[in-house]
Design a protein around this motif. Sequence first.
Motif, PDB file in Angstrom:
ATOM      1  N   GLY A  40     -25.393 -50.389  13.219  1.00  7.90           N
ATOM      2  CA  GLY A  40     -25.833 -50.967  11.953  1.00  7.90           C
ATOM      3  C   GLY A  40     -25.633 -52.463  11.877  1.00  7.90           C
ATOM      4  N   MET A  41     -25.284 -53.099  12.991  1.00  8.64           N
ATOM      5  CA  MET A  41     -25.191 -54.564  13.039  1.00  8.64           C
ATOM      6  C   MET A  41     -26.565 -55.101  13.432  1.00  8.64           C
ATOM      7  N   VAL A  42     -27.124 -55.909  12.538  1.00 11.62           N
ATOM      8  CA  VAL A  42     -28.507 -56.364  12.723  1.00 11.62           C
ATOM      9  C   VAL A  42     -28.579 -57.595  13.630  1.00 11.62           C
ATOM     10  N   MET A  58     -21.434 -70.162  14.160  1.00  7.64           N
ATOM     11  CA  MET A  58     -20.990 -68.953  13.450  1.00  7.64           C
ATOM     12  C   MET A  58     -19.853 -68.272  14.221  1.00  7.64           C
ATOM     13  N   CYS A 109     -21.743 -57.410   4.327  1.00  6.78           N
ATOM     14  CA  CYS A 109     -21.195 -56.342   5.173  1.00  6.78           C
ATOM     15  C   CYS A 109     -19.789 -56.644   5.685  1.00  6.78           C
ATOM     16  N   PHE A 130     -29.719 -61.331  14.794  1.00  4.75           N
ATOM     17  CA  PHE A 130     -30.088 -62.542  14.052  1.00  4.75           C
ATOM     18  C   PHE A 130     -30.844 -63.541  14.908  1.00  4.75           C
ATOM     19  N   GLY A 164     -15.358 -57.262  22.544  1.00  3.06           N
ATOM     20  CA  GLY A 164     -14.669 -58.402  23.153  1.00  3.06           C
ATOM     21  C   GLY A 164     -14.380 -59.494  22.141  1.00  3.06           C
ATOM     22  N   ARG A 222      -8.597 -58.108  13.707  1.00  2.00           N
ATOM     23  CA  ARG A 222      -9.556 -57.119  14.175  1.00  2.00           C
ATOM     24  C   ARG A 222      -9.263 -56.638  15.591  1.00  2.00           C
ATOM     25  N   GLU A 223      -9.491 -55.355  15.806  1.00  7.33           N
ATOM     26  CA  GLU A 223      -9.549 -54.885  17.193  1.00  7.33           C
ATOM     27  C   GLU A 223     -11.016 -54.980  17.570  1.00  7.33           C
ATOM     28  N   TRP A 224     -11.365 -55.991  18.365  1.00  8.33           N
ATOM     29  CA  TRP A 224     -12.777 -56.258  18.641  1.00  8.33           C
ATOM     30  C   TRP A 224     -13.380 -55.147  19.488  1.00  8.33           C
ATOM     31  N   MET A 225     -14.542 -54.665  19.075  1.00  6.67           N
ATOM     32  CA  MET A 225     -15.174 -53.575  19.819  1.00  6.67           C
ATOM     33  C   MET A 225     -15.886 -54.087  21.062  1.00  6.67           C
TER      34      MET A 225
HETATM   35  C1  HEC Z   1     -26.031 -54.661   7.319  1.00  3.89           C
HETATM   36  C2  HEC Z   1     -24.648 -54.936   7.551  1.00  3.89           C
HETATM   37  C3  HEC Z   1     -24.312 -56.101   8.476  1.00  3.89           C
HETATM   38  C4  HEC Z   1     -24.684 -57.402   8.360  1.00  3.89           C
HETATM   39  C5  HEC Z   1     -25.593 -58.021   7.311  1.00  3.89           C
HETATM   40  C6  HEC Z   1     -24.012 -58.106   9.425  1.00  3.89           C
HETATM   41  N1  HEC Z   1     -23.266 -57.238  10.160  1.00  3.89           N
HETATM   42 FE1  HEC Z   1     -22.130 -57.715  11.779  1.00  3.89          FE
HETATM   43  N2  HEC Z   1     -21.703 -55.747  12.057  1.00  3.89           N
HETATM   44  C7  HEC Z   1     -22.073 -54.737  11.206  1.00  3.89           C
HETATM   45  C8  HEC Z   1     -21.561 -53.485  11.713  1.00  3.89           C
HETATM   46  C9  HEC Z   1     -21.733 -52.125  11.044  1.00  3.89           C
HETATM   47  C10 HEC Z   1     -20.881 -53.782  12.911  1.00  3.89           C
HETATM   48  C11 HEC Z   1     -20.189 -52.791  13.849  1.00  3.89           C
HETATM   49  C12 HEC Z   1     -18.731 -52.874  13.771  1.00  3.89           C
HETATM   50  C13 HEC Z   1     -18.170 -52.567  12.429  1.00  3.89           C
HETATM   51  O1  HEC Z   1     -18.414 -51.478  11.903  1.00  3.89           O
HETATM   52  O2  HEC Z   1     -17.524 -53.475  11.860  1.00  3.89           O
HETATM   53  C14 HEC Z   1     -20.989 -55.228  13.097  1.00  3.89           C
HETATM   54  C15 HEC Z   1     -20.455 -55.908  14.169  1.00  3.89           C
HETATM   55  C16 HEC Z   1     -20.432 -57.284  14.288  1.00  3.89           C
HETATM   56  C17 HEC Z   1     -19.782 -58.015  15.354  1.00  3.89           C
HETATM   57  C18 HEC Z   1     -19.067 -57.400  16.533  1.00  3.89           C
HETATM   58  C19 HEC Z   1     -17.655 -57.081  16.153  1.00  3.89           C
HETATM   59  C20 HEC Z   1     -16.813 -56.517  17.269  1.00  3.89           C
HETATM   60  O3  HEC Z   1     -15.846 -55.828  16.933  1.00  3.89           O
HETATM   61  O4  HEC Z   1     -17.101 -56.753  18.431  1.00  3.89           O
HETATM   62  C21 HEC Z   1     -19.935 -59.354  15.080  1.00  3.89           C
HETATM   63  C22 HEC Z   1     -19.423 -60.517  15.893  1.00  3.89           C
HETATM   64  C23 HEC Z   1     -20.707 -59.444  13.860  1.00  3.89           C
HETATM   65  N3  HEC Z   1     -20.988 -58.179  13.409  1.00  3.89           N
HETATM   66  C24 HEC Z   1     -21.069 -60.637  13.249  1.00  3.89           C
HETATM   67  C25 HEC Z   1     -21.957 -60.719  12.175  1.00  3.89           C
HETATM   68  C26 HEC Z   1     -22.461 -61.963  11.648  1.00  3.89           C
HETATM   69  C27 HEC Z   1     -22.065 -63.339  12.121  1.00  3.89           C
HETATM   70  C28 HEC Z   1     -23.339 -61.629  10.649  1.00  3.89           C
HETATM   71  C29 HEC Z   1     -24.217 -62.561   9.828  1.00  3.89           C
HETATM   72  C30 HEC Z   1     -25.001 -63.530  10.523  1.00  3.89           C
HETATM   73  C31 HEC Z   1     -23.349 -60.187  10.543  1.00  3.89           C
HETATM   74  N4  HEC Z   1     -22.498 -59.672  11.476  1.00  3.89           N
HETATM   75  C32 HEC Z   1     -24.100 -59.466   9.622  1.00  3.89           C
HETATM   76  C33 HEC Z   1     -22.832 -54.838  10.064  1.00  3.89           C
HETATM   77  C34 HEC Z   1     -23.412 -56.004   9.614  1.00  3.89           C
END
Ligand code: HEC
Length: 470
Positions: free
Chosen positions: A83-85, A99, A49, A87, A65, A60-63
């Motif tokens: 859609g951020m799962v 991480m 992703c 962990f 922080g 990135r413009e962090w959403m």
């Molecule tokens: C199924 C897709 C998916 C997976 C797999 C995934 N993410 Fe995300 N994540 C997203 C989405 C969608 C967002 C919301 C922001 C965006 O659209 O980028 C997000 C947001 C985040 C943010 C917040 C970003 C912000 O701007 O504040 C972090 C940190 C992050 N993910 C870390 C991780 C890490 C580390 C992993 C693996 C351990 C991971 N993500 C796995 C889809 C995913």
Amino acid sequence: MGRYKLGFFSLLAIFTLGGFVLWCDENENEDATSFGTAPENYAKLCASCHGIHQESFINREWMFGNQKPNLIHSITYGQLDLGMVPFEQLLSTQEISEMADFILARAKEGNHFVPVSGPEINVSEKVNFRVDTIVDGLDIPWGLTFLPNGDLLITERSGKLFRFSNGTLSEPISGLPNVISYGQGGLMDIALHPDYEKNGWIYMTYSKAAPNGKREGSTAVCRAKLDGNTLTQLEDIFVAQPYSSKGQHWGSKLAFDDKGHVFFGVGDRGQRDVNPQTLTNHCGKIHRIMDDGKIPADNPFVHEENAMPSIYSYGHRNPQGTAIHPITGELWESEHGPRGGDEINRIQPGLNYGWPVISYGINYNGTTFTDLTAKDGMEQPIHYYDPSIAPCGMTFVTGNRYKGWENNLLLGSLSFRYLERVELEGNKVVHTEKLLPEIGRVRNVKVSPDGYIYVAIEKPGKILKLYPVN
Ligand code: HEC
């Protein structure tokens, strides 16, 4: 950086050998141990992703922080609406902390993985071609379509529509519907009516805000006419029900057949267990409507009580490609599945494509949700991708400009940043080839009426054109 580095150098070797893209790596002195298991976990759990080189975190413009505790919070509990799962079940507190360090370090370094121009000619199995960047300076281009005079219309997910004409990009076109852009939504696909020259209708899909004023949205299909750089006679012809606060899985790529039907998917909107297997709502379905929004009398569920009459097939997760097969006239679809379960499907009216009862994938956080890959009454995909390539945009190669690729399928890969070419025999996939390795996140691929392949890549957003040279 142990295994991550190894992976990168083997990729480097492959790309250099292939003669496609040269890479610069200014990153050789990085402390190999400081991030513990993070590089490995990242490649396995996050790259599909966020990009194998953490592209989505660079500049990135962090959403939520930009401090370490903010990242830890997102990784631990997820951002479910987007859609951020989460962990927390899969990674220990220490792994999550490593991480966060790993991501922040890379974000600060900036982008060391900038491909520099490769050799003029790309050599592939059957066709040699040159790639020209014809439009530059976009953010996330989503849909593209060609006007009869050769102008290109390009939607940007942020909610802008541009006309590219004689080498210049217009100011944003005015008169658009009120698009809300959040999560994976925004202004999405665009297509011309097959009789555009007679009737002037242009179709678009977009995320429409709920009338209740809350941040809730729904996939809508509208149509309008273009007068100069202004849209007129704008009207919605379909608005999916129900609205949802979730930001993911809007579906929405458009396809027309030659009988006046419009096809498009609506994703499950992040509600896997609620939407795709019931006929009483629009989400997790492929729909077929007439060009004015009316329901075709022979749609499969028109006589079923409480069923949404626009439904053409169901049991879908997030359709991101729809295309009419140039020989059979049938609808084909590609969709983002769970981890290891992206699919190409041949869509037949009234059938159930199984999500989430059967699937070849598992949850993105590593847990499982079904043991079944097949079941009576549910269709098998024509092909599935493990690992997931996040197929985005899909088109058949029509015309004969690219000798040897006739009637092949092309799909963009968002996560692995290349163009997938698929050879078919009848309805079977017999061979695939990766084109344009590491070109960028491929959001869409289209063949123009004069038979050229155009590819939209994002962040930075560009439109590329492939010229065959053999
Ligand atoms: C199924 C897709 C998916 C997976 C797999 C995934 N993410 Fe995300 N994540 C997203 C989405 C969608 C967002 C919301 C922001 C965006 O659209 O980028 C997000 C947001 C985040 C943010 C917040 C970003 C912000 O701007 O504040 C972090 C940190 C992050 N993910 C870390 C991780 C890490 C580390 C992993 C693996 C351990 C991971 N993500 C796995 C889809 C995913």
